[in-house]
Design a protein around this motif. Structure first.
Motif, PDB file in Angstrom:
ATOM      1  N   LEU A   1      12.286   2.885  -1.790  1.00  9.68           N
ATOM      2  CA  LEU A   1      12.476   1.518  -1.329  1.00  9.68           C
ATOM      3  C   LEU A   1      13.710   0.894  -1.988  1.00  9.68           C
ATOM      4  O   LEU A   1      14.551   0.292  -1.318  1.00  9.68           O
ATOM      5  CB  LEU A   1      11.244   0.661  -1.637  1.00  9.68           C
ATOM      6  N   ILE A   2      13.827   1.059  -3.297  1.00  8.20           N
ATOM      7  CA  ILE A   2      14.963   0.486  -4.022  1.00  8.20           C
ATOM      8  C   ILE A   2      16.272   1.097  -3.526  1.00  8.20           C
ATOM      9  O   ILE A   2      17.252   0.385  -3.313  1.00  8.20           O
ATOM     10  CB  ILE A   2      14.783   0.669  -5.543  1.00  8.20           C
ATOM     11  N   ALA A   3      16.288   2.400  -3.302  1.00  6.65           N
ATOM     12  CA  ALA A   3      17.492   3.064  -2.786  1.00  6.65           C
ATOM     13  C   ALA A   3      17.856   2.537  -1.402  1.00  6.65           C
ATOM     14  O   ALA A   3      19.041   2.334  -1.095  1.00  6.65           O
ATOM     15  CB  ALA A   3      17.286   4.575  -2.754  1.00  6.65           C
TER      16      ALA A   3
ATOM     17  N   ALA B   1       0.827  -1.212   0.000  1.00  4.35           N
ATOM     18  CA  ALA B   1       0.000   0.000   0.000  1.00  4.35           C
ATOM     19  C   ALA B   1       0.862   1.264   0.000  1.00  4.35           C
ATOM     20  O   ALA B   1       0.463   2.293  -0.545  1.00  4.35           O
ATOM     21  CB  ALA B   1      -0.938  -0.002   1.197  1.00  4.35           C
ATOM     22  N   SER B   2       2.056   1.173   0.591  1.00  7.99           N
ATOM     23  CA  SER B   2       2.929   2.349   0.654  1.00  7.99           C
ATOM     24  C   SER B   2       3.672   2.588  -0.659  1.00  7.99           C
ATOM     25  O   SER B   2       4.258   3.648  -0.864  1.00  7.99           O
ATOM     26  CB  SER B   2       3.935   2.202   1.797  1.00  7.99           C
ATOM     27  N   LEU B   3       3.655   1.612  -1.553  1.00  6.06           N
ATOM     28  CA  LEU B   3       4.359   1.730  -2.832  1.00  6.06           C
ATOM     29  C   LEU B   3       3.389   2.200  -3.913  1.00  6.06           C
ATOM     30  O   LEU B   3       3.145   1.531  -4.900  1.00  6.06           O
ATOM     31  CB  LEU B   3       4.991   0.388  -3.202  1.00  6.06           C
ATOM     32  N   ASN B   4       2.848   3.394  -3.719  1.00  8.70           N
ATOM     33  CA  ASN B   4       1.773   3.890  -4.573  1.00  8.70           C
ATOM     34  C   ASN B   4       2.224   4.926  -5.605  1.00  8.70           C
ATOM     35  O   ASN B   4       1.398   5.479  -6.314  1.00  8.70           O
ATOM     36  CB  ASN B   4       0.646   4.461  -3.718  1.00  8.70           C
ATOM     37  N   CYS B   5       3.537   5.205  -5.664  1.00  3.99           N
ATOM     38  CA  CYS B   5       4.035   6.155  -6.672  1.00  3.99           C
ATOM     39  C   CYS B   5       5.504   5.845  -6.954  1.00  3.99           C
ATOM     40  O   CYS B   5       6.156   5.123  -6.202  1.00  3.99           O
ATOM     41  CB  CYS B   5       3.864   7.597  -6.204  1.00  3.99           C
ATOM     42  N   ASN B   6       6.008   6.401  -8.033  1.00  7.35           N
ATOM     43  CA  ASN B   6       7.401   6.155  -8.414  1.00  7.35           C
ATOM     44  C   ASN B   6       8.372   6.581  -7.329  1.00  7.35           C
ATOM     45  O   ASN B   6       9.392   5.926  -7.109  1.00  7.35           O
ATOM     46  CB  ASN B   6       7.743   6.882  -9.723  1.00  7.35           C
ATOM     47  N   ARG B   7       8.067   7.671  -6.653  1.00  6.03           N
ATOM     48  CA  ARG B   7       8.957   8.166  -5.601  1.00  6.03           C
ATOM     49  C   ARG B   7       9.083   7.152  -4.472  1.00  6.03           C
ATOM     50  O   ARG B   7      10.176   6.869  -3.983  1.00  6.03           O
ATOM     51  CB  ARG B   7       8.458   9.497  -5.051  1.00  6.03           C
TER      52      ARG B   7
END
Length: 84
Positions: A63-65, A52-58
């Protein structure tokens, strides 16, 4: 919101040259297993990622960073960031 399949693809692709397998666990959270593709040696296991927190590219990029930072801290590896 992106589908779980799309999230998995973005995260798995961004962590190359390492291999990454993302799965949804029983609680509905995402887990990412990052490993060396030739030897299969596990480099990092990240659990409890809220989709749910992964809702935009930012948010996905953050997360990836964070995963890359953890890899660099623990193993001296930092794959090139690729989103999309």
């Amino acid at each position: 919101m992106l589908s779980t399949l799309e999230l998995r693809h973005i995260i798995e692709s961004a962590l190359r040259p390492l291999s990454c397998e993302c799965r949804v666990d029983q609680s509905g959270s995402l887990q990412a297993l990052i490993f060396e593709p030739v030897s299969g040696r596990v480099e990092l296991l990240v659990t409890g990622i809220s989709t749910a927190s992964l809702n935009c590219n930012r948010a996905i990029g953050k997360l990836i960073a964070e995963i890359q930072e953890d890899l660099e801290t623990t193993h001296g590896q930092r794959p090139t960031l690729r989103i999309g």
